[in-house]
Design a protein around this motif. Sequence first.
Motif, PDB file in Angstrom:
ATOM      1  N   UNK A   1       0.815  -1.215   0.000  1.00 27.58           N
ATOM      2  CA  UNK A   1       0.000   0.000   0.000  1.00 27.58           C
ATOM      3  C   UNK A   1       0.847   1.262   0.000  1.00 27.58           C
ATOM      4  N   UNK A   2       1.710   1.419   0.976  1.00 27.68           N
ATOM      5  CA  UNK A   2       2.405   2.692   1.147  1.00 27.68           C
ATOM      6  C   UNK A   2       3.325   2.988  -0.026  1.00 27.68           C
ATOM      7  N   UNK A   3       3.976   1.975  -0.568  1.00 27.84           N
ATOM      8  CA  UNK A   3       4.867   2.194  -1.715  1.00 27.84           C
ATOM      9  C   UNK A   3       4.089   2.733  -2.916  1.00 27.84           C
ATOM     10  N   UNK A   4       2.960   2.117  -3.205  1.00 25.56           N
ATOM     11  CA  UNK A   4       2.161   2.547  -4.362  1.00 25.56           C
ATOM     12  C   UNK A   4       1.461   3.865  -4.048  1.00 25.56           C
ATOM     13  N   UNK A   5       0.909   3.986  -2.867  1.00 26.23           N
ATOM     14  CA  UNK A   5       0.226   5.214  -2.454  1.00 26.23           C
ATOM     15  C   UNK A   5       1.158   6.414  -2.625  1.00 26.23           C
TER      16      UNK A   5
ATOM     17  N   UNK B   1       3.984   6.517  -4.443  1.00 26.26           N
ATOM     18  CA  UNK B   1       4.495   6.611  -5.804  1.00 26.26           C
ATOM     19  C   UNK B   1       3.542   7.400  -6.703  1.00 26.26           C
ATOM     20  N   UNK B   2       2.258   7.323  -6.395  1.00 26.15           N
ATOM     21  CA  UNK B   2       1.236   7.893  -7.278  1.00 26.15           C
ATOM     22  C   UNK B   2       1.174   9.421  -7.220  1.00 26.15           C
ATOM     23  N   UNK B   3       1.248  10.022  -6.050  1.00 23.23           N
ATOM     24  CA  UNK B   3       1.065  11.474  -5.954  1.00 23.23           C
ATOM     25  C   UNK B   3       2.041  12.298  -6.794  1.00 23.23           C
ATOM     26  N   UNK B   4       3.338  11.976  -6.833  1.00 25.89           N
ATOM     27  CA  UNK B   4       4.209  12.743  -7.728  1.00 25.89           C
ATOM     28  C   UNK B   4       3.806  12.605  -9.199  1.00 25.89           C
ATOM     29  N   UNK B   5       3.275  11.437  -9.565  1.00 25.11           N
ATOM     30  CA  UNK B   5       2.788  11.268 -10.932  1.00 25.11           C
ATOM     31  C   UNK B   5       1.603  12.194 -11.178  1.00 25.11           C
ATOM     32  N   UNK B   6       0.700  12.277 -10.207  1.00 27.77           N
ATOM     33  CA  UNK B   6      -0.459  13.170 -10.335  1.00 27.77           C
ATOM     34  C   UNK B   6       0.015  14.598 -10.566  1.00 27.77           C
TER      35      UNK B   6
ATOM     36  N   UNK C   1       6.974   6.955 -15.830  1.00 27.33           N
ATOM     37  CA  UNK C   1       5.960   6.490 -14.879  1.00 27.33           C
ATOM     38  C   UNK C   1       5.556   5.058 -15.177  1.00 27.33           C
ATOM     39  N   UNK C   2       5.426   4.725 -16.470  1.00 27.85           N
ATOM     40  CA  UNK C   2       5.076   3.356 -16.813  1.00 27.85           C
ATOM     41  C   UNK C   2       6.187   2.397 -16.395  1.00 27.85           C
ATOM     42  N   UNK C   3       7.415   2.811 -16.520  1.00 25.62           N
ATOM     43  CA  UNK C   3       8.528   1.977 -16.074  1.00 25.62           C
ATOM     44  C   UNK C   3       8.438   1.726 -14.574  1.00 25.62           C
ATOM     45  N   UNK C   4       8.097   2.779 -13.797  1.00 25.24           N
ATOM     46  CA  UNK C   4       7.925   2.606 -12.350  1.00 25.24           C
ATOM     47  C   UNK C   4       6.859   1.540 -12.062  1.00 25.24           C
ATOM     48  N   UNK C   5       5.764   1.590 -12.796  1.00 23.51           N
ATOM     49  CA  UNK C   5       4.677   0.624 -12.622  1.00 23.51           C
ATOM     50  C   UNK C   5       5.145  -0.769 -13.033  1.00 23.51           C
ATOM     51  N   UNK C   6       5.779  -0.857 -14.193  1.00 23.79           N
ATOM     52  CA  UNK C   6       6.198  -2.162 -14.709  1.00 23.79           C
ATOM     53  C   UNK C   6       7.263  -2.834 -13.853  1.00 23.79           C
ATOM     54  N   UNK C   7       8.041  -2.057 -13.130  1.00 30.23           N
ATOM     55  CA  UNK C   7       9.055  -2.652 -12.256  1.00 30.23           C
ATOM     56  C   UNK C   7       8.418  -3.565 -11.219  1.00 30.23           C
ATOM     57  N   UNK C   8       7.171  -3.310 -10.868  1.00 31.64           N
ATOM     58  CA  UNK C   8       6.434  -4.156  -9.923  1.00 31.64           C
ATOM     59  C   UNK C   8       5.831  -5.382 -10.593  1.00 31.64           C
TER      60      UNK C   8
END
Length: 178
Positions: A39-43, A45-50, A140-147
């Motif tokens: 949760x916290x890692x994704x939570x 990670x998202x705000x800077x993308x926003x 940002x997609x790379x950040x997502x795909x790393x997971x």
Amino acid sequence: MSVQDSADVIALLQMRLHSLNDLTLTLKHIHWNVVGPHFIAVHEMIDPQVDQVRAMTDDLAERISTLGGEPHGTPGALVADRTWDDYSIGRAEAIEHLGALDLVYTEIVKDHRAAMQATESSDPVTQDMLIEQLRGLELFQWFVRAHLENSGGRLSTDRAATEQAAARQAAEQARDQP
């Protein structure tokens, strides 16, 4: 730039504006609805993308105005003009959201690249802006795909055609890993 070229670029940019406004809302939705051990890692990670996607929307709207257009940023305009469905995942595990978000980014990047190519000869200034935005979106997609990748580089969402399928596949791979 000719009047027709300007009108064509404005139309392309308006759809990119809708797409990124929708992405901002989708990212906040994920931010609010992600659960589970990551949760916290994704939570976080998202705000800077926003924030960065919001800045991109501002650049798009200002470019539309610069070219003599009127940017339409209302929810009603977005819903009336969009060619995609709402994000389909509600409260879910982090890995499920990341699987679905990867597909969202894939479509946005694809459409941004098409707009970039369409402006190559008619408006290199707009093309330059789109290239810069693509740099951020692909990061940002790379950040997502790393997971979502295994050590061999295979995506857990490989061949998924829908957000629901991508979420399911990502969750299955996460469960199957030791």
